[in-house]
Motif scaffolding. Sequence first.
Motif, short mmCIF file in Angstrom:
data_model
loop_
_atom_site.label_atom_id
_atom_site.label_comp_id
_atom_site.label_asym_id
_atom_site.label_seq_id
_atom_site.Cartn_x
_atom_site.Cartn_y
_atom_site.Cartn_z
N TYR A 174 30.68 -7.27 -19.07
CA TYR A 174 30.27 -8.66 -18.90
C TYR A 174 31.39 -9.59 -19.35
CZ TYR A 174 27.99 -13.12 -19.94
OH TYR A 174 27.68 -14.45 -20.00
N HIS A 175 31.70 -10.59 -18.52
CA HIS A 175 32.69 -11.60 -18.86
C HIS A 175 31.97 -12.95 -19.00
CE1 HIS A 175 35.97 -8.81 -18.12
NE2 HIS A 175 35.43 -8.51 -16.95
N ALA A 176 31.97 -13.50 -20.18
CA ALA A 176 31.30 -14.78 -20.40
C ALA A 176 31.98 -15.86 -19.55
CB ALA A 176 31.37 -15.16 -21.88
N PRO A 177 31.21 -16.59 -18.73
CA PRO A 177 31.80 -17.60 -17.84
C PRO A 177 32.08 -18.91 -18.57
CG PRO A 177 29.44 -17.51 -17.48
CD PRO A 177 29.75 -16.46 -18.52
N VAL A 178 32.96 -18.84 -19.53
CA VAL A 178 33.20 -19.99 -20.41
C VAL A 178 33.70 -21.20 -19.65
CG1 VAL A 178 34.52 -20.81 -22.41
CG2 VAL A 178 33.54 -18.51 -22.43
N GLU B 196 23.06 -19.80 -24.96
CA GLU B 196 21.92 -18.94 -24.66
C GLU B 196 22.09 -18.25 -23.32
OE1 GLU B 196 18.61 -21.58 -25.18
OE2 GLU B 196 19.04 -21.79 -27.33
N GLU B 197 22.73 -18.92 -22.35
CA GLU B 197 23.01 -18.23 -21.08
C GLU B 197 23.82 -16.97 -21.33
OE1 GLU B 197 25.86 -18.38 -17.23
OE2 GLU B 197 24.96 -20.31 -17.74
N MET B 198 24.86 -17.08 -22.13
CA MET B 198 25.72 -15.92 -22.37
C MET B 198 24.97 -14.81 -23.09
SD MET B 198 29.42 -17.74 -23.17
CE MET B 198 28.89 -19.07 -24.26
N TRP B 199 24.13 -15.17 -24.05
CA TRP B 199 23.38 -14.15 -24.78
C TRP B 199 22.33 -13.50 -23.90
CZ3 TRP B 199 22.92 -18.33 -29.07
CH2 TRP B 199 24.15 -18.42 -29.74
N ALA C 20 20.58 -16.14 -16.02
CA ALA C 20 21.59 -15.37 -16.76
C ALA C 20 21.64 -13.91 -16.32
CB ALA C 20 21.30 -15.46 -18.26
N VAL C 21 20.48 -13.31 -16.09
CA VAL C 21 20.49 -11.92 -15.62
C VAL C 21 21.13 -11.85 -14.24
CG1 VAL C 21 19.08 -9.91 -15.06
CG2 VAL C 21 18.46 -11.34 -17.00
N ALA C 22 20.83 -12.83 -13.39
CA ALA C 22 21.44 -12.86 -12.06
C ALA C 22 22.96 -13.05 -12.14
CB ALA C 22 20.82 -13.96 -11.21
N GLU C 23 23.42 -13.82 -13.12
CA GLU C 23 24.86 -14.01 -13.34
C GLU C 23 25.52 -12.67 -13.67
OE1 GLU C 23 28.74 -15.09 -14.18
OE2 GLU C 23 27.26 -16.39 -13.23
N ARG C 24 24.92 -11.90 -14.55
CA ARG C 24 25.52 -10.62 -14.90
C ARG C 24 25.46 -9.64 -13.73
NH1 ARG C 24 24.93 -6.88 -20.36
NH2 ARG C 24 26.68 -5.52 -19.83
N GLU D 173 33.57 -18.66 -29.13
CA GLU D 173 33.07 -17.64 -30.05
C GLU D 173 31.76 -17.04 -29.57
OE1 GLU D 173 34.72 -16.30 -32.60
OE2 GLU D 173 36.36 -17.55 -31.86
N ALA D 174 30.89 -17.87 -28.99
CA ALA D 174 29.64 -17.35 -28.45
C ALA D 174 29.92 -16.38 -27.31
CB ALA D 174 28.76 -18.49 -27.96
N GLY D 175 30.92 -16.71 -26.48
CA GLY D 175 31.30 -15.81 -25.40
C GLY D 175 31.82 -14.49 -25.91
N LYS D 176 32.66 -14.53 -26.92
CA LYS D 176 33.18 -13.30 -27.50
C LYS D 176 32.05 -12.45 -28.09
CE LYS D 176 37.72 -15.22 -28.76
NZ LYS D 176 38.57 -15.63 -29.90
N PHE D 177 31.12 -13.11 -28.76
CA PHE D 177 30.01 -12.37 -29.36
C PHE D 177 29.17 -11.72 -28.26
CE2 PHE D 177 25.92 -11.56 -31.27
CZ PHE D 177 26.26 -11.11 -32.53
N ALA D 178 28.92 -12.46 -27.20
CA ALA D 178 28.14 -11.92 -26.08
C ALA D 178 28.83 -10.70 -25.47
CB ALA D 178 27.90 -12.99 -25.03
#
Length: 593
Positions: free
Chosen positions: A3-7, A112-115, A303-307, A43-48
């Motif tokens: 998964y790549h967070a869409p920052v 929250e989207e990323m998580w 978010a699930v559709a994004e992943r 940071e939220a993206g990295k954590f996700a």
Amino acid sequence: MIYHAPVNELRFALQVHGRLPEILALPSAAGLDQDTVDAVLEEAGKFAEQELAPTNRTGDLNGARLVDGKVLTHPDLAQAFAAYRDAGWLGLRAPADYGGQGLPAVVSAACEEMWCSANLAFSLLPMLTLGAIEAILSHASDEQKQTYLPNMSQGLWSGTMNLTEPQAGTDLAQVASKAVPKDNGAYAVSGQKIFITWGDQELTENVIHLVLARLPDAPAGVKGISLFIVPKYLVNADGSLGARNAAHAVGLEHKLGIHASPTCVMQFDEAEGYLIGEAGKGLMYMFTMMNHARLGVGVEGHAVAERAYQAALAYARERVQSRDIGGHSKTPVTIIHHPDVRRMLLVQKATLAAQRALYMQAAAAIDTAHGHPNADEAARAEAVLNFLIPIVKSWCTDNGTVLTNLAMQVYGGMGYVEETGAAQYVRDVRITPIYEGANGIQALDLIGRKTAADGGAVARALLADGQSVAAKLATVDAELGAQLQQALALAEQSVADILAQMTSNPELAAAASNAYLNQMGCTLGAVALARAHLAAQDALADAANAPLGEDFYQTQQHVTQVYFTQVLPQIHTHAALVHSGSPALLAVPLESF
């Protein structure tokens, strides 16, 4: 399943749709600036990516278990939650007065989207805790706030919502759980609740249940329902944990998806509980958290559709199959070269951009409604929020099931094999159109309380704003501008049709309500992408205002074009169904089903 967070996409959406500069100017955001928001997103993206995403498959394969009266989750999830709590992520939008960070809803929604993309089942635990925090903050006594909110805001204790009973699903007027006064001023709460997400677990020191129940003399119906705090462990006067309360998980549902999230059957046997606010207002108190909760579920479906899209895109770039139909070589190519695969991927990408825009608009409306110093502006934002919420909840989650299925289709037969991960996305996302008010209920809410109740005033105001965006778009791209103007005219006619049907025959409006909601979602999504197209145009014209790079902004314009040609035409079917009122549905005798 990386998964790549869409920052960058989130940064862009925050600026264009979340109105971040305006939100940061509100008194409630004092001390927060753009650089801090960027750092939070990074940071939220990295954590996700690093902490949560690897647990998604683990949790699916090793779901929650009920063993000797305890709800157990896989050690990977326990470790991830400890890291999440220790990093302070749960408190991102929790009240600052009680140990949270109190960040704006738009910033929190982006995180929250990323998580949710990283691990939907995991994300439900903090989401429900934040909902319980909101209810206690809004309606509980000062003593109750001091007792529960600090530990909940820091993630040491979690929260749940206990509404549904075997005989009382959507119709909460049928709630039968009882609360009998005790000599110590508390209440003995008894009854069974079902479908309680994260109803019990060993990840937090305590679980704070919010339970709907009736006092002995309560009238029938919703006016007889009160709200109670029922902790898993009683809390002593000094704040330490006391005796185990009589609130137990007696079963776990065996679900299609989100296996890592324990969906509990909760039994309350004269458990000690404490009344929140006034008796008989429990349902009203619960609904104070519904806007946030339904926004959160819309984010989940998106978010699930994004992943799933990311996974399908990666597969399409590496899977070699058949020659390029547009070329002369017989050498097989990766499937992303094939037009129908590109169609499936781009429909996903364009719809995701529109969904992200709408949930950002709703989150910004929350911040404005709660934090704007001008009462009129706050009231306008509240009205817009109330109109958008059923659309975000329903449109994003219905689309979530469609888009994840498209992602699976990109894989072909491999998508139907569990090991690739595509099947999990299809299974996990399927709950989102169901819970927090099934999508049919959202559609009825939209035609009734959100359209007919004000004579269509908010709907028409949003469409009028869309017309001004369409006029600007027409100066940049005449064809796109004309398409948007036509879509808005159809939506305006549908508002008029719904108002007329609600007066003459509400059943006709109800039969067309799903079509009306989807038409409004699709149309407002087009307005949002038109704004994105214009913002990208401005950025491309001024390199100094293009921090995300030329390719990024050109992509945004391509996405708008795809949406207008591949997604927006759906509105013609929706508008036809709304205009007719779908009388054929009502004409079929029940015995003919």
